[in-house]
Design an enzyme around this catalytic site. Sequence first.
Site, mmCIF file in Angstrom:
data_model
loop_
_atom_site.group_PDB
_atom_site.id
_atom_site.type_symbol
_atom_site.label_atom_id
_atom_site.label_comp_id
_atom_site.label_asym_id
_atom_site.label_seq_id
_atom_site.Cartn_x
_atom_site.Cartn_y
_atom_site.Cartn_z
ATOM 1 N N LYS A 22 0.835 -1.203 0.000
ATOM 2 C CA LYS A 22 0.000 0.000 0.000
ATOM 3 C C LYS A 22 0.868 1.251 0.000
ATOM 4 O O LYS A 22 0.618 2.199 -0.738
ATOM 5 C CB LYS A 22 -0.908 0.007 1.229
ATOM 6 C CG LYS A 22 -1.729 1.286 1.372
ATOM 7 C CD LYS A 22 -2.400 1.419 2.721
ATOM 8 C CE LYS A 22 -1.424 1.821 3.800
ATOM 9 N NZ LYS A 22 -2.082 2.191 5.070
ATOM 10 N N ASP A 49 -7.707 1.641 -0.347
ATOM 11 C CA ASP A 49 -6.850 2.824 -0.240
ATOM 12 C C ASP A 49 -6.277 3.264 -1.584
ATOM 13 O O ASP A 49 -6.139 4.462 -1.846
ATOM 14 C CB ASP A 49 -5.708 2.567 0.747
ATOM 15 C CG ASP A 49 -6.147 2.777 2.195
ATOM 16 O OD1 ASP A 49 -7.372 2.833 2.434
ATOM 17 O OD2 ASP A 49 -5.274 2.890 3.073
ATOM 18 N N ASN A 87 -10.519 6.460 4.310
ATOM 19 C CA ASN A 87 -9.677 6.516 5.510
ATOM 20 C C ASN A 87 -8.220 6.318 5.115
ATOM 21 O O ASN A 87 -7.438 5.710 5.844
ATOM 22 C CB ASN A 87 -10.103 5.445 6.520
ATOM 23 C CG ASN A 87 -9.570 5.738 7.928
ATOM 24 O OD1 ASN A 87 -9.012 6.800 8.196
ATOM 25 N ND2 ASN A 87 -9.745 4.779 8.831
ATOM 26 N N SER A 164 5.176 10.403 10.045
ATOM 27 C CA SER A 164 6.165 10.664 8.991
ATOM 28 C C SER A 164 5.489 11.017 7.665
ATOM 29 O O SER A 164 6.144 11.503 6.747
ATOM 30 C CB SER A 164 7.071 9.447 8.804
ATOM 31 O OG SER A 164 6.328 8.333 8.323
ATOM 32 N N ASP A 308 3.382 -0.863 11.917
ATOM 33 C CA ASP A 308 2.290 -1.736 11.464
ATOM 34 C C ASP A 308 2.547 -3.185 11.860
ATOM 35 O O ASP A 308 1.677 -3.860 12.413
ATOM 36 C CB ASP A 308 2.108 -1.618 9.953
ATOM 37 C CG ASP A 308 1.445 -0.309 9.546
ATOM 38 O OD1 ASP A 308 0.898 0.383 10.437
ATOM 39 O OD2 ASP A 308 1.480 0.038 8.352
ATOM 40 N N GLU A 336 -5.758 4.148 11.956
ATOM 41 C CA GLU A 336 -7.147 3.916 11.572
ATOM 42 C C GLU A 336 -8.088 3.928 12.772
ATOM 43 O O GLU A 336 -9.274 4.224 12.655
ATOM 44 C CB GLU A 336 -7.261 2.594 10.808
ATOM 45 C CG GLU A 336 -6.822 2.665 9.367
ATOM 46 C CD GLU A 336 -5.333 2.609 9.130
ATOM 47 O OE1 GLU A 336 -4.926 2.419 7.981
ATOM 48 O OE2 GLU A 336 -4.539 2.773 10.100
ATOM 49 N N HIS A 380 -8.203 -2.624 9.410
ATOM 50 C CA HIS A 380 -7.776 -3.830 8.701
ATOM 51 C C HIS A 380 -6.698 -4.596 9.453
ATOM 52 O O HIS A 380 -6.700 -5.834 9.494
ATOM 53 C CB HIS A 380 -7.282 -3.459 7.306
ATOM 54 C CG HIS A 380 -6.187 -2.426 7.288
ATOM 55 N ND1 HIS A 380 -5.088 -2.523 6.465
ATOM 56 C CD2 HIS A 380 -6.002 -1.267 7.990
ATOM 57 C CE1 HIS A 380 -4.295 -1.470 6.662
ATOM 58 N NE2 HIS A 380 -4.837 -0.704 7.569
ATOM 59 N N ARG A 381 -5.762 -3.893 10.088
ATOM 60 C CA ARG A 381 -4.628 -4.576 10.707
ATOM 61 C C ARG A 381 -5.026 -5.277 12.013
ATOM 62 O O ARG A 381 -4.412 -6.283 12.382
ATOM 63 C CB ARG A 381 -3.465 -3.612 10.918
ATOM 64 C CG ARG A 381 -3.015 -2.986 9.616
ATOM 65 C CD ARG A 381 -1.511 -2.865 9.476
ATOM 66 N NE ARG A 381 -1.172 -2.347 8.146
ATOM 67 C CZ ARG A 381 -1.023 -3.076 7.060
ATOM 68 N NH1 ARG A 381 -1.192 -4.397 7.135
ATOM 69 N NH2 ARG A 381 -0.722 -2.533 5.895
ATOM 70 N N LYS A 406 -9.380 -2.694 2.906
ATOM 71 C CA LYS A 406 -8.557 -1.488 2.850
ATOM 72 C C LYS A 406 -7.214 -1.760 2.179
ATOM 73 O O LYS A 406 -6.709 -0.936 1.420
ATOM 74 C CB LYS A 406 -8.350 -0.939 4.267
ATOM 75 C CG LYS A 406 -7.538 0.349 4.350
ATOM 76 C CD LYS A 406 -7.480 0.853 5.786
ATOM 77 C CE LYS A 406 -6.495 1.989 5.961
ATOM 78 N NZ LYS A 406 -6.903 3.223 5.297
#
Length: 420
Positions: A22, A49, A87, A164, A308, A336, A380-381, A406
Amino acid sequence: MDSLELKPARRAAGTVRLPGSKSISNRVLLLAALAKGETEVLGLLDADDTRVMREALGVLGVQFKNSLVTGIGGPFPVKKADLFLGNAGTALRPLTAALAFSGGEYRLSGVPRMHERPIGDLVDALRGVGARVDYTGKEGFPPLAVHPGKLSLEKLRVRGDVSSQFLTALLMALPLSGKAARVEVQGELISKPYVEITLNVMQRFGVEVRRTGWRYFDVPAATYRSPGTIHVEGDASSASYFLAAGAIGGGPVRVEGVGRASIQGDVRFTEVLERMGAEIVLHENSIEVRNEARKLRPIDMDMNHIPDAAMTAAVLALFAAGPSTIRNVASWRVKETDRLAAMASELRKLGAQVEEGRDFLKITPGTLKPGVAIDTYDDHRIAMSFALVALGGVPVRINDPGCVAKTFPEFFDSWKRILS
């Protein structure tokens, strides 16, 4: 609300082909749009996304035909647009900066959670050089209105301690000015590997940014040029779930599309797995993990560089032989969802004792509770990382499993193929 029950599993083994990254996909889409020439983009992620980014770029005058992007060679030609970006922070933030350099009237909005994710540091940086950006709702957050402004790039400063993506947005937009510029980062820059991705992709499109440590970034007076063809590597964050499964469920599990040659920081999740006792083999474009002993050591690690994949590590801690601590992940608060609070809540449901700090989680595993319904907070994660619980030999229910669209719409299909 939809939910998905994952049946108890004892083993994980097999091969998974990863979807495109992504982070790389949305950077490539934007720079291909701004570049002179046609760019063939191979391996592009097809998910929510990237879809909102493509749709926004189409509204702004960029032409797409299958994998081919026809660049506009400068600022966007469409000077008035209303853009909805879901998002997707990797779409809304860079587009805000690029539109500030495009001399038009633009509105940017997203889903309610996007309007709770801060953007004030980026807006302050843009206003500091003469851009006109207004908040149309709450101060410091989207939605935004961007107006034509007179830009002077002498004193360009941006804070780096919240996200970042603000620095990334500025760096990618600056070549639209046609002038050389220096960006000064104020405070500690978090998630540095994501900035490395930005610099790498900019270089592929002909703009080489020179940095002095992580404080100063010098962008030349250069324009983006198409590299002709560019390949998007597999998503290293998505790889983490399958690699963790191999560490819990014996393996071997092999992920294809990311490996030793990766430009993504999350490939360093392999260091977490090795620290916990798994065996890793890194190939040029794939990674393999196994853990025949099926025992995992607890960890205490700073994971600021892999925020992540750190979520995967938090769930992996349920299977360790003692308390684990995930440190320096304050950025979870503005993702998110508030990931620190959400992860703590769901881990506790499963029987763990969890201490939630300002920027850390300390997780003491307990006996896994069967049949727990995991709330996913439209994140999603969270949905993907908690799929690992099934490897504890207990059923687990994932609420709103569709939120994985996503970044990885086929995640649960791929997941079930490696479990037994």
